[in-house]
Design an enzyme around this catalytic site. Sequence first.
Site, mmCIF file in Angstrom:
data_model
loop_
_atom_site.group_PDB
_atom_site.id
_atom_site.type_symbol
_atom_site.label_atom_id
_atom_site.label_comp_id
_atom_site.label_asym_id
_atom_site.label_seq_id
_atom_site.Cartn_x
_atom_site.Cartn_y
_atom_site.Cartn_z
ATOM 1 N N GLU A 1 -6.350 -60.008 -53.165
ATOM 2 C CA GLU A 1 -6.992 -61.319 -53.280
ATOM 3 C C GLU A 1 -6.072 -62.328 -53.986
ATOM 4 O OE1 GLU A 1 -11.268 -63.137 -54.877
ATOM 5 O OE2 GLU A 1 -10.569 -61.195 -55.606
ATOM 6 N N LYS B 1 -13.755 -67.199 -48.695
ATOM 7 C CA LYS B 1 -14.709 -66.389 -49.463
ATOM 8 C C LYS B 1 -16.052 -67.097 -49.553
ATOM 9 C CE LYS B 1 -14.726 -63.769 -53.847
ATOM 10 N NZ LYS B 1 -13.922 -63.522 -55.069
ATOM 11 N N CYS C 1 -13.466 -59.216 -51.953
ATOM 12 C CA CYS C 1 -13.857 -58.790 -53.304
ATOM 13 C C CYS C 1 -15.363 -58.852 -53.544
ATOM 14 C CB CYS C 1 -13.087 -59.617 -54.343
ATOM 15 S SG CYS C 1 -13.083 -58.824 -55.989
#
EC number: 6.3.5.1
Length: 559
Positions: free
Chosen positions: A51, A120, A156
Site C-alpha cells: 500500500e 481505496k 488493506c
Amino acid sequence: MTAQKTISTTFRIAVAQLNPAVGDVAGNLAKAREARADAARSGADLLLLTELFISGYPPEDLVLKPAFLKACQKAVDALAADTADGGPGVIVGFPRQGETGRHNSVAVLDGGQVLVVRDKVDLPNYGEFDEKRVFTEGAMPGPVNFRGVRLGIPICEEIWNDMGICETLAESGAEMLLVPNGSPYYRGKIDVRHQVVLRQVIETGLPMIFANQLGGQDELVFDGASFAFNADRQLAFQMSQFEEGISVSEWSRTSEGWVCPQGMMSRLPQQEEADYRACMLGFRDYVNKNGFKNVVLGLSGGIDSAICAALAVDALGEERVRTVMLPYRYTSSDSFKDAEECAKALGCRYDVVPIEEPVQGFLGALSEMFEGTEQGITEENLQSRTRGTILMALSNKFGSMVVTTGNKSEMSVGYATLYGDMNGGFNPIKDLYKMQVYSLARWRNTTVPPGALGPSGEVIPKNIIDKAPSAELRPNQTDQDSLPPYPVLDDILECLVEKEMSTEEIVARGHDEATVHRIEHLLYIAEYKRRQSAPGVKITRKNFGRDRRYPITNRFRDR
C-alpha cells in the site's frame, strides 16, 4: 507497447515486502524496479507491492502537497513504461490526485501502460490511522483482468471491515484476491491478520494473498510477515517477520479455482523475540532514515538504560553507540560497576562525566531564591536536568542522537523529568511496561535475534535485572517509595490504558481502591509531559500519541 501475455494454467506471483522511506519517491521507485528485476529472474508473471509503496506509508500530510502527488504519479508512469519489456506486471500503491479529490490508490501496470487504477473505498480513521482527513473514498471496485486472470484488489482496510468489498469482487467474477497492506505491528498482530483473511476467504470462497510493508516509520513498525490462504482455508505460504524479502508463489488453475500447493513457510518469532525485533527495527530505521551517524545515551546502571544500550548496539553496531555514566553523590557503587560491565559486554564506548560540580553550580545560583525552603523534588530534578543538558551538549557537539530511556510505566504516571531524563530524539522502549522490559532483558541475555549486530552472551548484567530499580536522586531511594510494585502498577495501567476499564472494574480484579484512583489521577496529570516526549516504537495495541489522545486539560476522574 507490448501486448499482454496470457496465463494459461500456472500463475507465478512475486510478493515483495520491502522497506520504503516516506517521501523518498525516487528511492522507492528504484526499490520497485529492483524488486521487479528479481521477480523477472524468478520467472514471475506479476509483482505485488504494498500500500502506498511509491510514497511510503503513512505519508500523512505530505499528500496535501501537489508537487508530491505529481512526483508519485511520474514515478508510477515510469514504472509502467518499464513493463513494455514483456517481463512481470506490477501492482503498486501510490497517492494520486483525481478529479474529485486525493486518493489512496493502486495501479496495475503491464505492457508498458497503466492498465487500471483503483481507489481505496474504506479509509480507516482510528488509532494510528487518519486517512479520512487527507483522502477521498473511491468507488466500489470490480475485478481487474490481468493476462486472462480476474484479480480482485481490495486495499488493506477493505478486508478488515464488513463493507462487502470482497464479496462484491467475488460476485463480479474475481478469481483470487490480492491485498496490498500497510499493517503496523502490535503484539499478537499476525494471529489477528490471519483471522481477518480467513473470514474473507470463507465468505468469498477465494484464495487471498496478504502483502505487507516492512520497516520503521516514526512510531510505527511494519513487520512484513506476508502470507496467503488457499480457498480451502489452508495456509499457502508464510513470509518472514521483520525481514525484507521477495517470495514467488506458484498458483495452479484447477477445476475448483486457483491453488498454491506448497509455498515457503518461514518461522515466526514468539512474543519476546517479536517485541524485541520490533523495537530494534523501529529504532534502526528511525536513526538511519533521519540521517544520524551515531547515538549517545546515559547509562545509569539501571534496567531501562541497559536494554536501550543493548537495542542500540543490536540495531546499529557497537561503533555507532556511545554510553555515558553521569554520577552524583547518590550514585551507588553497584551502579558504577553495573554500567561499566554492561558497556563492556556490549563493546560500545563508555565515558564517565561526574555532575557534582554543575549541580552545585545550579544550586548556588538559586540559593538566594530558594532560601528558607526545604530540599525536595526540585533539587532531585536538577540532577536529572543536568544529565539531560550534558547529553544534549554531546549531541550538539558530535551530531549524535540522544536516546531517551523511559518505559511505558514511568511515562504513564509521569515518573520522568521534563528536559532531563526525557531529553532525546527517540525512545525504543516507550511502549514497553516495566515488567516487559525485564522480560526482554532476560530473553536478550540468552538469545541474539536475527539481524542483530550485538554480541551473544549476557549483555545485561544479572545484578541490573535482580536489584530494586531506583532513580538514585536521594539516599536509599527505590521506585517503590512512590509507586506500587511494578507488577501491580503495570496491571492497573494496562487496564486503564489498553482496556479503558472503569476503576470499579479494576478494583474488582483485586487491586486496592485508593491505589487505583491514585494511579488514574497520575495518568491524567502526566499528559502534558507525554505531549513533549520523544517518539518511540509502538508495541501494544494502544500507545501514547497515535492511539491514545487524551486532553491535557481534563478534570474527569472515575469515582
